[in-house]
Design an enzyme around this catalytic site. Structure first.
Site, PDB file in Angstrom:
ATOM      1  N   THR A  73      -3.605  -7.284   6.489  1.00 30.43           N
ATOM      2  CA  THR A  73      -4.491  -8.455   6.559  1.00 30.43           C
ATOM      3  C   THR A  73      -4.991  -8.666   7.983  1.00 30.43           C
ATOM      4  OG1 THR A  73      -3.302  -9.457   4.721  1.00 30.43           O
ATOM      5  CG2 THR A  73      -4.591 -10.938   6.116  1.00 30.43           C
ATOM      6  N   ASN A 143      -6.688  -1.610  -4.878  1.00 31.62           N
ATOM      7  CA  ASN A 143      -5.314  -2.069  -5.102  1.00 31.62           C
ATOM      8  C   ASN A 143      -5.038  -2.499  -6.536  1.00 31.62           C
ATOM      9  OD1 ASN A 143      -7.218  -3.992  -3.791  1.00 31.62           O
ATOM     10  ND2 ASN A 143      -5.710  -5.482  -4.468  1.00 31.62           N
ATOM     11  N   GLN A 171      -3.763   0.606   0.418  1.00 36.50           N
ATOM     12  CA  GLN A 171      -3.187   0.954  -0.882  1.00 36.50           C
ATOM     13  C   GLN A 171      -3.032   2.471  -1.053  1.00 36.50           C
ATOM     14  OE1 GLN A 171      -1.043  -0.113  -3.606  1.00 36.50           O
ATOM     15  NE2 GLN A 171      -2.146  -1.877  -2.825  1.00 36.50           N
ATOM     16  N   SER A 191      -0.698  -0.377   6.187  1.00 35.40           N
ATOM     17  CA  SER A 191       0.367  -1.376   6.209  1.00 35.40           C
ATOM     18  C   SER A 191       1.696  -0.708   5.862  1.00 35.40           C
ATOM     19  CB  SER A 191       0.034  -2.462   5.184  1.00 35.40           C
ATOM     20  OG  SER A 191       1.045  -3.433   5.181  1.00 35.40           O
ATOM     21  N   ALA A 192       2.753  -1.097   6.595  1.00 34.15           N
ATOM     22  CA  ALA A 192       4.051  -0.416   6.451  1.00 34.15           C
ATOM     23  C   ALA A 192       4.712  -0.610   5.096  1.00 34.15           C
ATOM     24  CB  ALA A 192       4.996  -0.902   7.549  1.00 34.15           C
ATOM     25  N   HIS A 193       4.565  -1.818   4.513  1.00 34.50           N
ATOM     26  CA  HIS A 193       5.377  -2.100   3.318  1.00 34.50           C
ATOM     27  C   HIS A 193       4.880  -1.398   2.060  1.00 34.50           C
ATOM     28  CE1 HIS A 193       2.996  -5.425   1.266  1.00 34.50           C
ATOM     29  NE2 HIS A 193       2.421  -5.444   2.445  1.00 34.50           N
ATOM     30  N   THR A 229       4.054 -10.490  21.970  1.00 33.00           N
ATOM     31  CA  THR A 229       5.226  -9.640  22.195  1.00 33.00           C
ATOM     32  C   THR A 229       5.440  -8.711  21.001  1.00 33.00           C
ATOM     33  OG1 THR A 229       6.185 -11.425  23.489  1.00 33.00           O
ATOM     34  CG2 THR A 229       7.701  -9.713  22.736  1.00 33.00           C
ATOM     35  N   CYS A 318      -1.692 -10.767  -4.341  1.00 35.23           N
ATOM     36  CA  CYS A 318      -2.361 -11.790  -3.536  1.00 35.23           C
ATOM     37  C   CYS A 318      -3.145 -12.734  -4.421  1.00 35.23           C
ATOM     38  CB  CYS A 318      -3.302 -11.136  -2.537  1.00 35.23           C
ATOM     39  SG  CYS A 318      -2.617  -9.680  -1.810  1.00 35.23           S
TER      40      CYS A 318
END
Ligand code: PMP
Length: 382
Positions: A73, A143, A171, A191-193, A229, A318
């Site tokens: 996102t 997706n 996706q 995206s990692a997940h 950070t 989503c």
């Protein structure tokens, strides 16, 4: 026998065991701020840079072209920020994080139509391309449906007009090979997940020399392109998942998943009354299957399956909780009933034939029961 059958990998994939182990190891280290010059900071920086190298290798780009973000996102919003005030072309089936981010910033958002399976119509793109366009954004795979978009062809059209292209590959990531140079895109989101990494971390590929304007200001992190950070723990998890993909990714394994997906589709079409398939049979991600069941609400099917220990999605996670029908299914079918009665099965590398059997042991009964009590009648009965 497994307790749960998890068929919602498109929403998120469980953490890979190696990712869990690495994140646990990192948590035990005394790390400093990755931007600090002292030893504890430098150790953290090394972890971040190792992860960056693993992610860059997977996309076939330079490490300097990877910016870590808080997920897909944020990466999509970052791209739209660069083109604030300009005219942006997107496909009509983009994820809300592209659509809404574009609408919030562009002076005009023009949608390119898709065919019945969600594939962008290149003729419509060509018609709408001119020198007033600042950016074209097209996803690598949808997706909700799994449809793979003609990104290489889109880039070819756009290059004729010197228009940069962004690709939301969130996706497709980990399911099909992604090479930013073969695609030719200027910006690409991941995206990692979606690959067994943690949630809350992703990356944006920005081609060397491409226009850039930070979304997050107030710090020199990520080469002054994303202030804040560094989330060392999440980035380490992402890098580990990317390395796992590099070491273990195999076309053959995903082809096996696609075979199971095809069996599921054929069995549903034959055994579940008034069912139809929204996903394309070809040019589709190997793990996604979107089906509709006339006169049965998607959410109700999802809840009944959940009670049986089977986890599936309705449209995209989503959009869940949103009573509006999925914009993707409205763009492809134009039928709100089809959209409201849809279920997305998304398989993983651990999905087995027995899982499909267990789904098929309960799904026809659940759908029949819901159709029986529905006030909406199946078309043939009207
Ligand atoms: N784009 C697409 C195509 C997605 O499927 C998702 C996740 N549902 C996102 C963007 C957003 O990614 P994230 O969850 O990392 O913010």
């Amino acid at each position: 026998m497994k307790d749960l059958i998890y068929l919602d990998h498109a929403a998120t994939s469980p953490l890979l065991p190696c990712v869990k182990a690495e994140m646990q190891r990192i948590m035990e280290l005394d790390l400093g701020n990755a931007a600090a010059l002292h030893g504890a900071g430098q150790t953290a920086k090394e972890i971040v840079e190792t992860a960056r190298a693993n992610v860059a290798r997977l996309l076939n780009c330079n490490v300097s072209e990877i910016i870590f973000t808080s997920g897909g996102t944020e990466a999509n919003n970052t791209v739209m920020e660069i083109f604030r005030g300009q005219k942006v072309l997107i496909s009509s089936v983009e994820h809300p994080s592209v659509r809404e981010a574009a609408k919030a910033r562009a002076c005009e958002v023009v949608e390119i139509i898709v065919d019945q399976k969600g594939r962008m119509e290149l003729r419509d793109l060509e018609k709408k391309l001119d020198e007033t366009i600042g950016l074209v954004s097209v996803m690598l795979a949808n997706n909700e449906l799994g449809t793979i978009e003609p990104v290489v062809e889109v880039v070819k059209c756009c290059k004729k007009h010197n228009i940069p292209v962004h690709c939301d590959a969130t996706q497709a990531f980990g399911k099909i090979k992604i090479d930013v140079n073969e695609l030719g895109v200027d910006y690409l989101t991941i995206s990692a997940h979606k690959i067994g990494g943690p949630t809350g971390v992703g990356a944006l590929f920005v081609r060397q020399g491409a226009e850039f304007n930070p979304l997050m200001c107030g710090g020199h992190q990520e080469n002054k392109r994303r202030a804040g950070t560094s989330n060392v723990l999440a980035i380490a998890g992402f890098g580990t998942a990317a390395k796992w993909c590099w070491d273990n990714w195999s076309c053959r394994k995903w082809a096996e998943v696609a075979k199971l997906r095809d069996i599921l589709r054929e069995r549903i079409l034959h055994e579940v009354p008034y069912s139809s398939c929204n996903s394309p049979e070809e040019i589709c991600l190997p793990n996604i299957l979107n089906m509709s069941f006339q006169a049965a609400e998607g959410e109700s099917i999802q809840l009944y399956l959940d009670l049986k220990g089977i986890i599936v999605g309705t449209g995209s996670a989503c959009a869940a909780g949103d009573i509006k029908p999925s914009h993707t299914l409205m763009a492809t079918t134009g039928d709100a009933e089809v959209a409201h009665s849809s279920i997305r099965f998304s398989l993983g590398l651990d999905t087995t034939k027995e899982d499909i059997e267990r789904v098929m042991a309960v799904l026809p009964g659940i759908v029949r029961r819901l159709q029986g009590i529905s006030t909406v009648k199946v078309k043939e009965q009207i």
